[in-house]
Scaffold this motif. Structure first.
Motif, mmCIF file in Angstrom:
data_model
loop_
_atom_site.group_PDB
_atom_site.id
_atom_site.type_symbol
_atom_site.label_atom_id
_atom_site.label_comp_id
_atom_site.label_asym_id
_atom_site.label_seq_id
_atom_site.Cartn_x
_atom_site.Cartn_y
_atom_site.Cartn_z
ATOM 1 N N SER B 156 0.807 -1.224 0.000
ATOM 2 C CA SER B 156 0.000 0.000 0.000
ATOM 3 C C SER B 156 0.839 1.274 0.000
ATOM 4 C CB SER B 156 -0.978 0.015 1.167
ATOM 5 O OG SER B 156 -0.314 -0.054 2.388
ATOM 6 N N ARG B 157 1.551 1.496 -1.109
ATOM 7 C CA ARG B 157 2.422 2.663 -1.167
ATOM 8 C C ARG B 157 1.938 3.714 -2.137
ATOM 9 N NH1 ARG B 157 8.323 0.702 -2.298
ATOM 10 N NH2 ARG B 157 7.295 0.124 -4.236
ATOM 11 N N HIS B 158 0.915 3.383 -2.921
ATOM 12 C CA HIS B 158 0.534 4.299 -3.993
ATOM 13 C C HIS B 158 -0.394 5.395 -3.480
ATOM 14 C CE1 HIS B 158 2.287 1.637 -6.999
ATOM 15 N NE2 HIS B 158 1.873 0.669 -6.203
ATOM 16 N N LYS B 159 -0.466 6.447 -4.274
ATOM 17 C CA LYS B 159 -1.394 7.534 -3.973
ATOM 18 C C LYS B 159 -2.257 7.791 -5.187
ATOM 19 C CE LYS B 159 0.030 10.214 -0.127
ATOM 20 N NZ LYS B 159 0.124 11.520 0.465
ATOM 21 N N LEU B 160 -3.526 7.984 -4.933
ATOM 22 C CA LEU B 160 -4.441 8.320 -6.027
ATOM 23 C C LEU B 160 -4.984 9.722 -5.766
ATOM 24 C CD1 LEU B 160 -6.358 4.933 -6.056
ATOM 25 C CD2 LEU B 160 -4.476 5.575 -7.536
ATOM 26 N N ASP B 161 -5.962 10.108 -6.570
ATOM 27 C CA ASP B 161 -6.549 11.426 -6.408
ATOM 28 C C ASP B 161 -7.808 11.310 -5.562
ATOM 29 O OD1 ASP B 161 -7.636 13.923 -6.644
ATOM 30 O OD2 ASP B 161 -6.931 14.189 -8.705
ATOM 31 N N THR B 162 -7.889 12.094 -4.480
ATOM 32 C CA THR B 162 -9.058 11.981 -3.593
ATOM 33 C C THR B 162 -10.345 12.399 -4.291
ATOM 34 O OG1 THR B 162 -8.480 14.144 -2.734
ATOM 35 C CG2 THR B 162 -7.865 12.260 -1.397
ATOM 36 N N ARG B 163 -10.232 13.102 -5.407
ATOM 37 C CA ARG B 163 -11.448 13.526 -6.108
ATOM 38 C C ARG B 163 -12.136 12.364 -6.810
ATOM 39 N NH1 ARG B 163 -8.852 18.491 -9.228
ATOM 40 N NH2 ARG B 163 -7.207 16.942 -9.288
ATOM 41 N N LEU B 164 -11.421 11.216 -6.870
ATOM 42 C CA LEU B 164 -11.992 10.038 -7.527
ATOM 43 C C LEU B 164 -13.330 9.645 -6.899
ATOM 44 C CD1 LEU B 164 -11.276 7.897 -9.670
ATOM 45 C CD2 LEU B 164 -10.309 6.528 -7.837
ATOM 46 N N LYS B 165 -13.428 9.805 -5.579
ATOM 47 C CA LYS B 165 -14.641 9.325 -4.915
ATOM 48 C C LYS B 165 -15.857 10.182 -5.246
ATOM 49 C CE LYS B 165 -13.709 11.361 -0.349
ATOM 50 N NZ LYS B 165 -12.335 11.787 -0.568
ATOM 51 N N TYR B 166 -15.639 11.460 -5.575
ATOM 52 C CA TYR B 166 -16.778 12.281 -6.003
ATOM 53 C C TYR B 166 -17.288 11.802 -7.349
ATOM 54 C CZ TYR B 166 -14.913 15.014 -2.233
ATOM 55 O OH TYR B 166 -14.443 15.387 -1.004
ATOM 56 N N LEU B 167 -16.356 11.349 -8.174
ATOM 57 C CA LEU B 167 -16.735 10.761 -9.454
ATOM 58 C C LEU B 167 -17.573 9.499 -9.221
ATOM 59 C CD1 LEU B 167 -16.106 11.375 -12.462
ATOM 60 C CD2 LEU B 167 -14.413 9.544 -12.333
ATOM 61 N N VAL B 168 -17.121 8.678 -8.246
ATOM 62 C CA VAL B 168 -17.871 7.454 -7.932
ATOM 63 C C VAL B 168 -19.274 7.810 -7.457
ATOM 64 C CG1 VAL B 168 -17.970 5.439 -6.421
ATOM 65 C CG2 VAL B 168 -15.792 6.151 -7.394
ATOM 66 N N LEU B 169 -19.367 8.853 -6.618
ATOM 67 C CA LEU B 169 -20.684 9.291 -6.124
ATOM 68 C C LEU B 169 -21.580 9.699 -7.290
ATOM 69 C CD1 LEU B 169 -22.491 10.117 -3.678
ATOM 70 C CD2 LEU B 169 -21.445 12.363 -3.809
ATOM 71 N N ILE B 170 -21.033 10.494 -8.200
ATOM 72 C CA ILE B 170 -21.840 10.959 -9.341
ATOM 73 C C ILE B 170 -22.217 9.777 -10.233
ATOM 74 C CG2 ILE B 170 -21.758 12.350 -11.436
ATOM 75 C CD1 ILE B 170 -19.917 14.276 -9.788
ATOM 76 N N MET B 171 -21.250 8.884 -10.488
ATOM 77 C CA MET B 171 -21.541 7.707 -11.309
ATOM 78 C C MET B 171 -22.623 6.861 -10.653
ATOM 79 S SD MET B 171 -19.964 7.712 -14.087
ATOM 80 C CE MET B 171 -20.188 6.036 -14.655
ATOM 81 N N GLY B 172 -22.524 6.705 -9.334
ATOM 82 C CA GLY B 172 -23.530 5.921 -8.608
ATOM 83 C C GLY B 172 -24.915 6.520 -8.762
#
Lengths: 194, 326
Positions: B156-172
């Motif tokens: 678990s060393r990688h970093k992603l963009d925290t904005r990804l989850k807002y995309l998931v919310l909108i997609m959902g």
């Protein structure tokens, strides 16, 4: 193998398996005979209203409410159902009270409110299987019915006759001593009440 | 007892609350089983296992209730939607998904989400840190990752963009609206956990949701620290948005800070308390307060984060600067 070919292969495998899953679900829908909890809305509306919280099953004192996994397709995942041969609904109407989202509207436990609002299905007697129609007095379905003489009445030799007010709770099918059962609930998913 | 001392131990209280919520989720199905046994009036027909459940639950509840059939109905459900002493409380995400899927607003259901919404607007992502049953497992999972890291494995060393989850919310929301089904119920870990525990205890066993949850655990362990909560969880996204202007925040007292950076290491959400960067992602879990050796971090009531205040006055960076200026 190139990365692109590999990814394409993975995607095609994934989509084809999903499609296969869906077609299997469609096939299952014909053969899988289940009831929704009492007073549940018509199927499409029910699926969009239900938030899959599982509270209806958690308040059911008869433990008749079970939950779909994937056997009825993705759309029915985690939704409540009743298999009447396993356990019928005792019409306690607690699931409607517990439901937060109105997928199962609250209905008072009174004769007239239940008759007006509960249309899970309708019992149908197979006269070739039914003992009473074969001359062996039985009458078990009539005795199991919570709405005796409203939903079902018996004639000569305790022969059952289902009336139009049957709500489809499934207690008669649960109680039937014939194997296979001579009385079955035909589910009414559209809540048309014929 | 001073307020600082209390704050230093809030993290322990949080673990207690998390464990309590989780154990309630395990206890409630057993209580339900006990209710059905009591309703059936057939104790002698129970199997030995069922008798044990019935006896132990009777022993547990006897001091508090008279009639199990009615009195135990007071507390039902999961964190996704619960009934607590006649008050229905639902997850705001459930309401969002329900409105998107049904395309109409069912007022009684909207009302059930009011308490969580108000609490989130005041306290921020406090559900994520203090109540969510998945958080308990994710934090234990993170401890496991820490051990593995200590053992030298590159986990678990990688970093992603925290904005990804807002995309998931909108997609959902879009998927819910198109399919007419509350899609969040299938991808929101606390909802899955509550359901699956109930299935496992009262019904036939774990379902497909458990597979999904185990995959998220694996994702956290292998790819990125607390990855699901930070980058994917639609509920976390909703709570972050609701708690953007929250009142309760953690602030750094720059005169106390010694730049040890323990807070940054302990923060599972990868935030930057050392540079006063809490943002809307902070779930007020108080782990950084607990670890701070100089009590520089504490709760404050403010609707905005402080701007970066520079190096801590107890730290060597600040001292060096001071000595240079002299």
């Amino acid at each position: 193998m190139k990365r692109r070919t590999f990814i394409q292969a993975m995607i095609s495998v994934g989509t084809s398996s999903l499609l296969a899953e869906n077609s299997r679900a469609e096939h299952n829908k014909v053969s899988l005979r289940f009831l929704r909890p009492p007073a549940a809305l018509a199927e499409d509306e029910f699926l969009s209203r239900c938030i899959r919280c599982g509270k209806c099953g958690e308040v059911c004192p008869n433990r008749c409410i079970q939950y779909f996994d994937l056997e009825n397709g993705l759309s029915s995942m985690d939704t409540p159902y009743i298999i009447p041969r396993d356990k019928g609904c005792i019409l306690c109407m607690k699931c409607g009270e517990a439901c937060p989202s109105g997928a199962i509207p609250p209905v008072a436990r009174e004769m007239h409110t239940i008759l007006d609002n509960v249309h899970m299905g309708k019992a149908v007697v197979n006269e070739e299987l039914c003992l009473s129609f074969q001359g062996k007095t039985c009458g078990v379905c009539y005795r199991a019915c919570p709405l005796q003489d409203v939903a079902i009445r018996v004639g000569r030799l305790e022969q059952p006759h289902v009336l139009k007010d049957c709500v489809g709770c499934g207690l008669c099918e649960r109680a039937c001593i014939q194997i296979p059962q001579a009385i079955r609930i035909i589910p009414d998913y559209e809540r048309a009440k014929t | 007892m001073s307020w600082t001392l209390i704050q230093r131990h809030l993290n322990k209280l949080r673990w207690l609350v998390l464990s309590l919520v989780f154990s309630m989720l395990i206890l409630l199905p057993f209580l339900h089983l006990y209710q059905t046994y009591a309703a059936a009036h057939a104790y002698d027909l129970l199997s030995p296992m069922e008798k044990t459940i019935s006896d132990s639950m009777e022993w547990l509840t006897k001091p508090f209730i008279k009639d199990p059939a009615t009195d135990l109905n007071q507390v039902k459900g999961t964190t996704w939607s619960a009934t607590l002493f006649g008050v229905k409380v639902s997850d705001p995400l459930a309401v969002v998904g329900h409105v998107a899927a049904d395309k109409q607003i069912y007022i009684p259901f909207l009302v059930t989400a009011l308490i969580p919404i108000i609490l989130t607007m005041v306290l921020g992502r406090v559900f994520c840190g203090w109540i969510c049953p998945a958080t308990l497992l994710y934090e234990l999972n993170d401890n496991l990752a820490a051990w593995l890291r200590k053992a030298g494995l590159p986990v678990s060393r990688h970093k992603l963009d925290t904005r990804l989850k807002y995309l998931v919310l909108i997609m959902g929301i879009i998927i819910s609206a198109l399919s007419g089904i509350t899609s969040f119920a299938a991808m929101y870990p606390p909802a899955i956990i509550g359901r699956e525990i109930y299935y496992a205890i009262a019904l036939s066993g774990f379902g497909a949701g458990m597979v999904f949850f185990l995959l998220t655990l694996l994702f956290d362990l292998m790819v990125t620290r607390r990855g699901f909560c930070r980058y994917v969880c639609p509920g976390g996204a909703l709570y972050s948005l609701l708690g953007r202007f929250r009142l309760l925040r953690i602030k750094r007292d720059v005169t106390q800070c010694n730049d040890c950076a323990k807070c940054n290491v302990v923060c599972q959400f990868g935030l930057d308390p050392l540079r006063d960067d809490f943002s809307q992602e902070c779930n007020n879990c108080t782990a950084c307060i607990a670890v701070c050796p100089t009590d520089a971090l504490s709760f404050t009531l403010n609707i905005k984060d402080q701007a970066f205040q520079g190096a801590g006055h107890m730290g060597h960076l600040h001292r060096k600067k001071e000595s240079e200026s002299e």
